[in-house]
Design a protein around this motif. Structure first.
Motif, PDB file in Angstrom:
ATOM      1  N   LEU A  78       2.475   3.416   3.161  1.00  0.00           N
ATOM      2  CA  LEU A  78       2.188   2.660   4.378  1.00  0.00           C
ATOM      3  C   LEU A  78       3.297   2.804   5.409  1.00  0.00           C
ATOM      4  O   LEU A  78       3.074   2.631   6.603  1.00  0.00           O
ATOM      5  CB  LEU A  78       1.984   1.183   4.015  1.00  0.00           C
ATOM      6  N   TRP A  81       0.850  -1.193   0.000  1.00  0.00           N
ATOM      7  CA  TRP A  81       0.000   0.000   0.000  1.00  0.00           C
ATOM      8  C   TRP A  81       0.879   1.235   0.000  1.00  0.00           C
ATOM      9  O   TRP A  81       1.856   1.321   0.753  1.00  0.00           O
ATOM     10  CB  TRP A  81      -0.920   0.019   1.225  1.00  0.00           C
ATOM     11  N   LEU A  84      -7.231  -0.348   6.683  1.00  0.00           N
ATOM     12  CA  LEU A  84      -6.320  -0.838   5.653  1.00  0.00           C
ATOM     13  C   LEU A  84      -6.784  -2.157   5.042  1.00  0.00           C
ATOM     14  O   LEU A  84      -6.805  -2.303   3.814  1.00  0.00           O
ATOM     15  CB  LEU A  84      -4.908  -0.997   6.235  1.00  0.00           C
ATOM     16  N   LYS A  87       7.459  -1.602   3.455  1.00  0.00           N
ATOM     17  CA  LYS A  87       6.069  -1.401   3.840  1.00  0.00           C
ATOM     18  C   LYS A  87       5.472  -2.625   4.515  1.00  0.00           C
ATOM     19  O   LYS A  87       4.320  -2.573   4.980  1.00  0.00           O
ATOM     20  CB  LYS A  87       5.253  -0.988   2.622  1.00  0.00           C
ATOM     21  N   ALA A 140      -0.686   6.028   8.730  1.00  0.00           N
ATOM     22  CA  ALA A 140      -1.627   4.953   8.999  1.00  0.00           C
ATOM     23  C   ALA A 140      -2.769   5.041   7.997  1.00  0.00           C
ATOM     24  O   ALA A 140      -3.341   6.114   7.779  1.00  0.00           O
ATOM     25  CB  ALA A 140      -2.165   5.053  10.413  1.00  0.00           C
ATOM     26  N   GLU A 141      -3.064   3.924   7.359  1.00  0.00           N
ATOM     27  CA  GLU A 141      -4.174   3.890   6.415  1.00  0.00           C
ATOM     28  C   GLU A 141      -5.433   3.435   7.144  1.00  0.00           C
ATOM     29  O   GLU A 141      -5.492   2.306   7.644  1.00  0.00           O
ATOM     30  CB  GLU A 141      -3.868   2.929   5.269  1.00  0.00           C
ATOM     31  N   ASN A 148      -3.552   2.448  -3.665  1.00  0.00           N
ATOM     32  CA  ASN A 148      -4.003   3.464  -2.720  1.00  0.00           C
ATOM     33  C   ASN A 148      -5.525   3.539  -2.726  1.00  0.00           C
ATOM     34  O   ASN A 148      -6.201   2.857  -3.516  1.00  0.00           O
ATOM     35  CB  ASN A 148      -3.377   4.830  -3.049  1.00  0.00           C
ATOM     36  N   ARG A 169       0.631  -8.057   6.775  1.00  0.00           N
ATOM     37  CA  ARG A 169       1.012  -7.345   5.560  1.00  0.00           C
ATOM     38  C   ARG A 169       1.603  -8.304   4.523  1.00  0.00           C
ATOM     39  O   ARG A 169       1.403  -8.114   3.316  1.00  0.00           O
ATOM     40  CB  ARG A 169       1.987  -6.215   5.892  1.00  0.00           C
ATOM     41  N   ARG A 191      -9.741  -1.634   2.708  1.00  0.00           N
ATOM     42  CA  ARG A 191      -9.360  -0.894   1.501  1.00  0.00           C
ATOM     43  C   ARG A 191      -8.560  -1.777   0.551  1.00  0.00           C
ATOM     44  O   ARG A 191      -8.753  -1.770  -0.670  1.00  0.00           O
ATOM     45  CB  ARG A 191      -8.534   0.332   1.887  1.00  0.00           C
ATOM     46  N   HIS A 192      -7.631  -2.542   1.120  1.00  0.00           N
ATOM     47  CA  HIS A 192      -6.804  -3.429   0.312  1.00  0.00           C
ATOM     48  C   HIS A 192      -7.662  -4.476  -0.390  1.00  0.00           C
ATOM     49  O   HIS A 192      -7.506  -4.739  -1.591  1.00  0.00           O
ATOM     50  CB  HIS A 192      -5.753  -4.092   1.213  1.00  0.00           C
ATOM     51  N   ASP A 222      -5.986  11.318   0.054  1.00  0.00           N
ATOM     52  CA  ASP A 222      -5.660  10.931   1.424  1.00  0.00           C
ATOM     53  C   ASP A 222      -5.724  12.125   2.373  1.00  0.00           C
ATOM     54  O   ASP A 222      -6.186  12.002   3.517  1.00  0.00           O
ATOM     55  CB  ASP A 222      -4.257  10.313   1.483  1.00  0.00           C
TER      56      ASP A 222
END
Length: 324
Positions: free
Chosen positions: A41, A38, A49, A75, A45-46, A243, A86, A52-53, A188
């Motif tokens: 990353l 991502w 996450l 990442k 902080a996403e 993203n 991850r 979204r991923h 973002d």
């Protein structure tokens, strides 16, 4: 007699239609996605996450396009420790049928750190990736330069090319370059800072509506450049990033590109186009499209590069940036 003229007229129209169809250029493009798992990353902080991923992978599968995703293993870490969740994100990409390539460990700049350190960062960038792919009998075979900075002399590019070949990699060039990352930064930033939910959604919608036309304008520009340089349309290679903006927009981007007459193909198929054997004439410090690198090898005048679409000022402001 009239029937005979009518038949001949129909045949003539059909022949003309066939000629027009035959003259229509074949438009082919490969989609590549940088900064897996991502983007940013390692910097921010996403929110949500995992969701979204999963959304991005589902959108790509729904769009039914082949993809090569390029990994920065930094990442995968938090405070220097690899996070299994991850790594699983990369496994999800692999299991979705997408290829994974090396984008260096730390998204480093060749021109800033030098060739020796860059080569070590490439090797560091496959510590997790190589065994992950080996689980399904694969090996990483694609490499993408961060920032598209590929070497400031023919000798440097050649030396890197030898190193990559020795380690089983092929360079993944980019012909349709763009500043999609600025749109993603703006997206973002709005998501992170706008507290009014109505204003927030309005801004995000405005960005989504502007993003796809911007990307298509870039595609049109590089299509024209390729045609002008080569006398035909080369198979294109497109760069976007992993993203939230891509997760929300990639299906529409793919659909709009298909409406332009493009067929999505694998990166391997794209690089079979003879255009990719062209000499690279760019020795500058930045990162630019391979079409422009080929044009520099032919000594094209400055006018050749004119007219490239720019990111609108309002998007730059939302991204908190002054220049592309």
């Amino acid at each position: 007699m009239r029937k005979g003229f009518f038949r001949w007229g129909v045949l003539a129209l059909l022949c003309l239609a066939g000629i027009a169809h035959a003259a229509e250029p074949e438009r082919r493009i490969a989609l590549t996605i940088d900064d897996l798992p991502w983007q940013r990353l390692d910097e921010r902080a996403e929110p949500a996450l995992a969701a979204r991923h999963a959304q991005l992978i589902a959108a790509l599968k729904q769009a039914d396009v082949p993809v090569v995703g390029f990994v920065n293993e930094v990442k995968l870490e938090v405070d220097g420790r690899v996070q299994p969740a991850r790594v699983q994100m990369l496994r999800d990409w692999r299991d979705a049928g997408f290829e994974l390539g090396n984008h260096t460990f730390g998204h480093v700049d060749l021109h800033a750190i030098g060739l020796a350190a860059y080569e070590q960062d490439i090797l560091r960038g496959e510590v997790t990736l190589r065994p992950l792919l080996a689980e399904t009998g694969q090996a990483p075979r694609w490499f993408r330069h961060p920032y598209l900075r590929a070497g400031q002399s023919p000798e440097e590019r050649a030396a890197l090319g030898v190193f990559l070949q020795q380690h089983g990699y092929r360079i993944a060039p980019v012909t349709v370059d763009n500043s999609e990352w600025i749109w993603a930064f703006a997206y973002d930033r709005v998501r992170d800072t706008e507290t009014d939910p109505v204003a927030r959604e309005a801004r995000l919608r405005q960005l989504r509506r502007g993003y796809v036309p911007y990307m298509l304008n870039k595609l049109d520009y590089y299509e024209q450049q390729g045609q002008q340089l080569l006398g035909r349309l080369p198979a294109q290679v497109w760069l976007i990033h992993a993203n939230a903006l891509s997760a929300d927009c990639v299906e529409e981007l793919v659909a709009a590109t298909r409406r332009r007459g493009y067929r999505f193909i694998t990166l391997e198929a794209a690089l079979q186009d003879p255009a990719y054997q062209h000499a690279d004439g760019y020795n500058g410090a930045g990162g630019i499209s391979w079409i422009q690198r080929w044009a520099m090898a032919e000594g094209k005048p400055k006018a050749f590069y004119a007219g490239e679409p720019q990111v609108p000022a309002w998007v730059m402001t939302l991204a908190g940036l002054e220049a592309e």
